[in-house]
Design a protein around this motif. Sequence first.
Motif, PDB file in Angstrom:
ATOM      1  N   PRO A 278       0.844  -1.195   0.000  1.00  0.00           N
ATOM      2  CA  PRO A 278       0.000   0.000   0.000  1.00  0.00           C
ATOM      3  C   PRO A 278       0.879   1.244   0.000  1.00  0.00           C
ATOM      4  CG  PRO A 278      -0.800  -1.621   1.588  1.00  0.00           C
ATOM      5  CD  PRO A 278       0.504  -2.139   1.065  1.00  0.00           C
ATOM      6  N   THR A 279       0.435   2.255  -0.729  1.00  0.00           N
ATOM      7  CA  THR A 279       1.317   3.400  -0.955  1.00  0.00           C
ATOM      8  C   THR A 279       1.644   4.153   0.322  1.00  0.00           C
ATOM      9  OG1 THR A 279      -0.631   4.721  -1.527  1.00  0.00           O
ATOM     10  CG2 THR A 279       0.592   3.718  -3.334  1.00  0.00           C
ATOM     11  N   HIS A 280       0.868   3.980   1.370  1.00  0.00           N
ATOM     12  CA  HIS A 280       1.139   4.721   2.595  1.00  0.00           C
ATOM     13  C   HIS A 280       2.183   4.050   3.473  1.00  0.00           C
ATOM     14  CE1 HIS A 280      -1.729   1.677   3.975  1.00  0.00           C
ATOM     15  NE2 HIS A 280      -1.171   1.810   5.152  1.00  0.00           N
ATOM     16  N   VAL A 281       2.585   2.822   3.167  1.00  0.00           N
ATOM     17  CA  VAL A 281       3.443   2.060   4.067  1.00  0.00           C
ATOM     18  C   VAL A 281       4.796   2.735   4.265  1.00  0.00           C
ATOM     19  CG1 VAL A 281       4.737  -0.095   4.322  1.00  0.00           C
ATOM     20  CG2 VAL A 281       2.331  -0.161   3.670  1.00  0.00           C
ATOM     21  N   THR A 282       5.450   3.137   3.182  1.00  0.00           N
ATOM     22  CA  THR A 282       6.766   3.759   3.321  1.00  0.00           C
ATOM     23  C   THR A 282       6.677   5.063   4.090  1.00  0.00           C
ATOM     24  OG1 THR A 282       7.440   2.773   1.223  1.00  0.00           O
ATOM     25  CG2 THR A 282       8.812   4.542   2.082  1.00  0.00           C
TER      26      THR A 282
END
Length: 401
Positions: A278-282
């Motif tokens: 998911p793009t928010h993980v980093t």
Amino acid sequence: MKSSSCPICSGVDLHPFLQRSRVPVHQNLVVQTQVEARTAMRGDLYFVACRSCGFVFNQQFDVDRLAYNQDYDNTQSCSVFFDDYLDTLVHDLVQQGVRDCKIVEVGCGKGHFLRKLVAYPGSGNRGFGFDPTYVGPDTDLDGRLAFRRCFYDASCADIAADIVICRHVIEHVPDPVALLRSIHDALQASPQARVFFETPCVEWIFKNRVVWDFFYEHCSLFSAASLSLAFTQAGFQVEKVGHIFGGQYLWLEARAGSAPDTNSMAEQPPMPLTSAAPTHVTATLAAAYGASESILRQELYQRTLALRGKGRLALWGAGAKGATFASLLDPDCSLIDCVIDVNPNKQGRFLPGTGHPIIAPSALHGRDVCSIILMNPNYRAENQALLDDLGLKIALTDWSI
């Protein structure tokens, strides 16, 4: 100039997580004097993470502050461990079909890796290295290896490349998509060219809380998802993304444009594309790291101070990690006696930013060093063996002290 949007996806939801002022801009410059080392060019870190794609970059990066010239040396192959790693990488590439190929290496440095690929027994490869800082003969290996002291771009399309390799370059570039597009443009006549990239994994840095892996030279840091997106944006077809070198690096494989030639890989076991997180993980990892960094630095300082209390202290590794560690924890050279490195070109020189002396392992004799902080655990066995061979009983402390 401060970038207000993400260089990869143009997103504007950027989360700042790390600020450092007046850090040395170069970590791998070979510096001749202590005065020169301490008066080195400096810049600011203002790292942000894009919440849309996970790309991490230094918003305050100024490319004009850097000077990649013949005094720049980030050679790692002086290490037996790392050279063995390169040999394994070369072997794997040849086994995956990199044979009888025209190979272009973008940012070839001193040409060590490309020379291995061309010289590999029975490979039949030819190599063309591009690097404005290259030092050495223009041709080698009976003409099968050639170098150009310039950047690789559309003007180099005269070489119908089968393979393009780029290792540890993209993290130095503030506009990664522009770099990739220039490579893609150079491959217009080679749509089936295979492309291999290697770069540090920022999620590994976050998860392992590696304070000294954020420095000025590395202005662009990637997760598997953001690296894949950058290549897609530049027109490449990404085939594989994985982790190598104990998880510290990302390894990406792509094609210049057309559909993959499955026949060339038919005998190889499949390696699926890393699933995009998911793009928010980093960005979430970045926020957690940012919230803890001041505590991490204080803990590191206290532990370093405790080691110094037992006797003289050294660092092992005069590369980017060692230079950053020293700059953060011992800017006035009051805790660390010296920095050890196996690269002869750095021995007898000084660490950029702080001026710590850089010595060969054999020069530890007579310095009364009691403890050594190891910058990268991958090198523990090799460095311990070097100490044993020298008859030195010095405690080698893991970098995660």
